[in-house]
Design a protein around this motif. Structure first.
Motif, PDB file in Angstrom:
ATOM      1  N   ALA A  42      17.116  -9.704  -8.087  1.00  0.00           N
ATOM      2  CA  ALA A  42      17.559  -8.319  -7.904  1.00  0.00           C
ATOM      3  C   ALA A  42      17.233  -7.833  -6.498  1.00  0.00           C
ATOM      4  CB  ALA A  42      16.913  -7.410  -8.942  1.00  0.00           C
ATOM      5  N   LEU A  43      16.057  -8.156  -6.001  1.00  0.00           N
ATOM      6  CA  LEU A  43      15.674  -7.748  -4.652  1.00  0.00           C
ATOM      7  C   LEU A  43      16.558  -8.383  -3.588  1.00  0.00           C
ATOM      8  CD1 LEU A  43      11.798  -7.840  -4.952  1.00  0.00           C
ATOM      9  CD2 LEU A  43      13.172  -5.830  -4.437  1.00  0.00           C
ATOM     10  N   ARG A  44      16.909  -9.622  -3.803  1.00  0.00           N
ATOM     11  CA  ARG A  44      17.774 -10.325  -2.848  1.00  0.00           C
ATOM     12  C   ARG A  44      19.160  -9.685  -2.804  1.00  0.00           C
ATOM     13  NH1 ARG A  44      15.800 -16.503  -4.157  1.00  0.00           N
ATOM     14  NH2 ARG A  44      14.070 -16.479  -2.650  1.00  0.00           N
ATOM     15  N   GLU A  45      19.649  -9.276  -3.939  1.00  0.00           N
ATOM     16  CA  GLU A  45      20.956  -8.610  -3.963  1.00  0.00           C
ATOM     17  C   GLU A  45      20.899  -7.309  -3.195  1.00  0.00           C
ATOM     18  OE1 GLU A  45      22.224  -8.233  -8.021  1.00  0.00           O
ATOM     19  OE2 GLU A  45      22.072 -10.392  -8.364  1.00  0.00           O
ATOM     20  N   GLU A  63      13.166  -1.757  -0.838  1.00  0.00           N
ATOM     21  CA  GLU A  63      12.685  -2.903  -1.597  1.00  0.00           C
ATOM     22  C   GLU A  63      11.166  -2.852  -1.762  1.00  0.00           C
ATOM     23  OE1 GLU A  63      16.554  -3.879   0.267  1.00  0.00           O
ATOM     24  OE2 GLU A  63      14.693  -3.054   1.024  1.00  0.00           O
ATOM     25  N   LEU A  64      10.488  -2.393  -0.730  1.00  0.00           N
ATOM     26  CA  LEU A  64       9.036  -2.274  -0.808  1.00  0.00           C
ATOM     27  C   LEU A  64       8.625  -1.174  -1.779  1.00  0.00           C
ATOM     28  CD1 LEU A  64       7.942  -2.716   2.911  1.00  0.00           C
ATOM     29  CD2 LEU A  64       7.846  -4.384   1.048  1.00  0.00           C
ATOM     30  N   ALA A  86       0.843  -1.193   0.000  1.00  0.00           N
ATOM     31  CA  ALA A  86       0.000   0.000   0.000  1.00  0.00           C
ATOM     32  C   ALA A  86       0.881   1.247   0.000  1.00  0.00           C
ATOM     33  CB  ALA A  86      -0.913   0.000   1.226  1.00  0.00           C
ATOM     34  N   ALA A  87       0.361   2.331  -0.525  1.00  0.00           N
ATOM     35  CA  ALA A  87       1.122   3.584  -0.617  1.00  0.00           C
ATOM     36  C   ALA A  87       1.653   4.040   0.734  1.00  0.00           C
ATOM     37  CB  ALA A  87       0.249   4.671  -1.247  1.00  0.00           C
ATOM     38  N   GLN A  88       0.904   3.801   1.796  1.00  0.00           N
ATOM     39  CA  GLN A  88       1.329   4.242   3.120  1.00  0.00           C
ATOM     40  C   GLN A  88       2.115   3.149   3.861  1.00  0.00           C
ATOM     41  OE1 GLN A  88      -1.710   3.626   2.102  1.00  0.00           O
ATOM     42  NE2 GLN A  88      -2.814   2.420   3.590  1.00  0.00           N
ATOM     43  N   GLY A  89       2.585   2.140   3.154  1.00  0.00           N
ATOM     44  CA  GLY A  89       3.357   1.055   3.767  1.00  0.00           C
ATOM     45  C   GLY A  89       4.706   1.522   4.289  1.00  0.00           C
ATOM     46  N   ALA A  90       5.401   0.604   4.927  1.00  0.00           N
ATOM     47  CA  ALA A  90       6.703   0.900   5.529  1.00  0.00           C
ATOM     48  C   ALA A  90       7.668   1.493   4.494  1.00  0.00           C
ATOM     49  CB  ALA A  90       7.293  -0.369   6.133  1.00  0.00           C
TER      50      ALA A  90
END
Length: 154
Positions: free
Chosen positions: A146-149, A78-79, A70-74
């Motif tokens: 890519a995210l894991r890197e 990566e998110l 969601a836009a207001q997420g942490a």
């Protein structure tokens, strides 16, 4: 099992379900639909596992994909990357989020294939749902690398 292993396991199991031959009996269509929706449910679990995996360094309390994307997420890099992908309907994640939401609706996402009426020309431009799921998993795997890197740098 750690989140990385769980993500891999869930994606592998989803691919196995998509590879199950539906057969040719009167239950073939229902079997195909069950495999497709089952694979999608596993992919939803894999998405949550991935979010847990790439946000381990942030020590978040909750990992529900709806909240984190969601836009207001942490405020985690990566998110944010995944939020941007989810906001684009043509991306693998945008497509996936739409299908997961439909999975939770009463009508589900898998569709019966209609048998063509004699004399009509069938147009087969739309990819089968199972094929779209396979493509989504392949694109997700590329993004996961890519995210894991990025996450490993933390």
């Amino acid at each position: 099992m750690n989140p990385r292993s769980r993500t891999n396991q869930l994606l592998y199991q989803a691919e196995l379900l998509l590879d199950v031959a539906p057969g040719s009996d009167e239950h073939a269509q229902a079997r195909r639909m069950a495999a497709e929706e089952g694979a999608l449910a596993l992919i939803e679990l894999a998405l949550e596992s991935l979010l847990r995996e790439v946000t381990e360094h942030a020590r978040l309390e909750r990992h529900d994909w709806r909240e984190l994307l969601a836009a207001q997420g942490a405020p985690v890099a990566e998110l944010q990357r995944l939020r941007e992908l989810a906001a684009r309907p043509e991306s693998w994640l945008g497509w996936l989020v739409g299908r997961i939401q439909a999975l939770h609706e009463p009508q589900g996402v898998a569709r019966r294939t209609s048998s063509a009426t004699p004399g009509l020309i069938a147009v087969g431009s739309a990819a089968a749902f199972g094929d779209e799921l396979r493509t989504c998993v392949l694109e997700a795997k590329r993004e996961i690398q890519a995210l894991r890197e990025t996450s490993a740098e933390w």
